[in-house]
Design a protein around this motif. Structure first.
Motif, PDB file in Angstrom:
ATOM      1  N   THR A  67       4.338  -4.794  90.368  1.00 37.93           N
ATOM      2  CA  THR A  67       4.391  -3.825  91.463  1.00 37.93           C
ATOM      3  C   THR A  67       4.047  -2.425  90.967  1.00 37.93           C
ATOM      4  O   THR A  67       3.238  -1.719  91.578  1.00 37.93           O
ATOM      5  N   VAL A  81      12.398 -11.003  88.000  1.00 43.23           N
ATOM      6  CA  VAL A  81      12.557  -9.631  88.503  1.00 43.23           C
ATOM      7  C   VAL A  81      11.784  -8.651  87.625  1.00 43.23           C
ATOM      8  O   VAL A  81      11.068  -7.779  88.137  1.00 43.23           O
ATOM      9  N   CYS A 102       8.025  -9.155  88.406  1.00 44.32           N
ATOM     10  CA  CYS A 102       7.664  -8.596  89.714  1.00 44.32           C
ATOM     11  C   CYS A 102       7.632  -7.070  89.665  1.00 44.32           C
ATOM     12  O   CYS A 102       6.736  -6.440  90.234  1.00 44.32           O
ATOM     13  N   THR A 103       8.587  -6.491  88.980  1.00 45.51           N
ATOM     14  CA  THR A 103       8.646  -5.033  88.855  1.00 45.51           C
ATOM     15  C   THR A 103       7.417  -4.515  88.116  1.00 45.51           C
ATOM     16  O   THR A 103       6.782  -3.546  88.540  1.00 45.51           O
ATOM     17  N   ILE A 158      16.915  -7.756  95.953  1.00 43.01           N
ATOM     18  CA  ILE A 158      16.259  -8.855  96.685  1.00 43.01           C
ATOM     19  C   ILE A 158      16.602 -10.205  96.067  1.00 43.01           C
ATOM     20  O   ILE A 158      16.865 -11.177  96.783  1.00 43.01           O
ATOM     21  N   PHE A 159      16.612 -10.277  94.734  1.00 38.60           N
ATOM     22  CA  PHE A 159      16.887 -11.535  94.039  1.00 38.60           C
ATOM     23  C   PHE A 159      18.383 -11.730  93.744  1.00 38.60           C
ATOM     24  O   PHE A 159      18.750 -12.590  92.947  1.00 38.60           O
ATOM     25  N   VAL A 190      12.126   0.457  91.623  1.00 43.40           N
ATOM     26  CA  VAL A 190      11.575  -0.849  91.992  1.00 43.40           C
ATOM     27  C   VAL A 190      12.386  -1.959  91.321  1.00 43.40           C
ATOM     28  O   VAL A 190      12.663  -2.998  91.937  1.00 43.40           O
ATOM     29  N   LEU A 191      12.798  -1.738  90.091  1.00 41.53           N
ATOM     30  CA  LEU A 191      13.616  -2.727  89.380  1.00 41.53           C
ATOM     31  C   LEU A 191      14.921  -2.986  90.134  1.00 41.53           C
ATOM     32  O   LEU A 191      15.320  -4.133  90.334  1.00 41.53           O
ATOM     33  N   ALA A 193      15.426  -2.440  93.318  1.00 49.59           N
ATOM     34  CA  ALA A 193      15.093  -3.059  94.604  1.00 49.59           C
ATOM     35  C   ALA A 193      14.880  -4.563  94.443  1.00 49.59           C
ATOM     36  O   ALA A 193      15.435  -5.365  95.209  1.00 49.59           O
ATOM     37  N   TYR A 194      14.088  -4.949  93.441  1.00 45.27           N
ATOM     38  CA  TYR A 194      13.890  -6.388  93.203  1.00 45.27           C
ATOM     39  C   TYR A 194      15.192  -7.047  92.763  1.00 45.27           C
ATOM     40  O   TYR A 194      15.462  -8.188  93.126  1.00 45.27           O
TER      41      TYR A 194
END
Length: 115
Positions: free
Chosen positions: A32, A25, A28-29, A77-78, A70-71, A73-74
């Motif tokens: 992004t 995570v 990905c953050t 998602i995870f 974004v953190l 959000a991911y």
């Protein structure tokens, strides 16, 4: 003890697998936000020639909050939203304590009775 197990203890999570997901995570953050930074700069008209006196405040006021969103959000998602929500609250609390300490030093007193 491996570094993953140390992170598991530090973050108080259930498994090493959860630590790996949390690290994914964060990765990905970071990627992004790295890709979002330039379009946000372009939107504001910031170029390579723009002064750091403009870039830094803009970065702090836009990119850092975007990173936090974004953190989360991911994290959602995870399926690690609870961890990252607690992480955000802890970080925000530390920021507030930093400014509170600075304010108290400026006023000439401290919350610590020993000082």
């Amino acid at each position: 003890m491996s570094w993953l197990q140390k992170l598991q203890e530090r973050w108080e999570v259930k498994s090493v697998w959860q630590v790996i997901i949390i690290l994914i995570v964060f990765a990905c953050t970071g990627f992004t936000v790295m890709f979002l930074k330039q379009p946000l700069y372009n939107l504001a008209g910031i170029t390579e020639e723009t002064s750091a006196w403009i870039k830094v405040p803009y970065y702090l006021l836009t990119i850092l909050p975007v990173y936090q969103l974004v953190l989360l959000a991911y994290g959602f998602i995870f399926r690690q939203f609870r961890f990252f929500w607690a992480f955000e609250k802890r970080m925000f609390r530390h920021i507030l304590m930093f400014f509170d300490k600075r304010k108290n030093k400026i006023k000439g007193y401290s919350n610590n009775p020993g000082n």
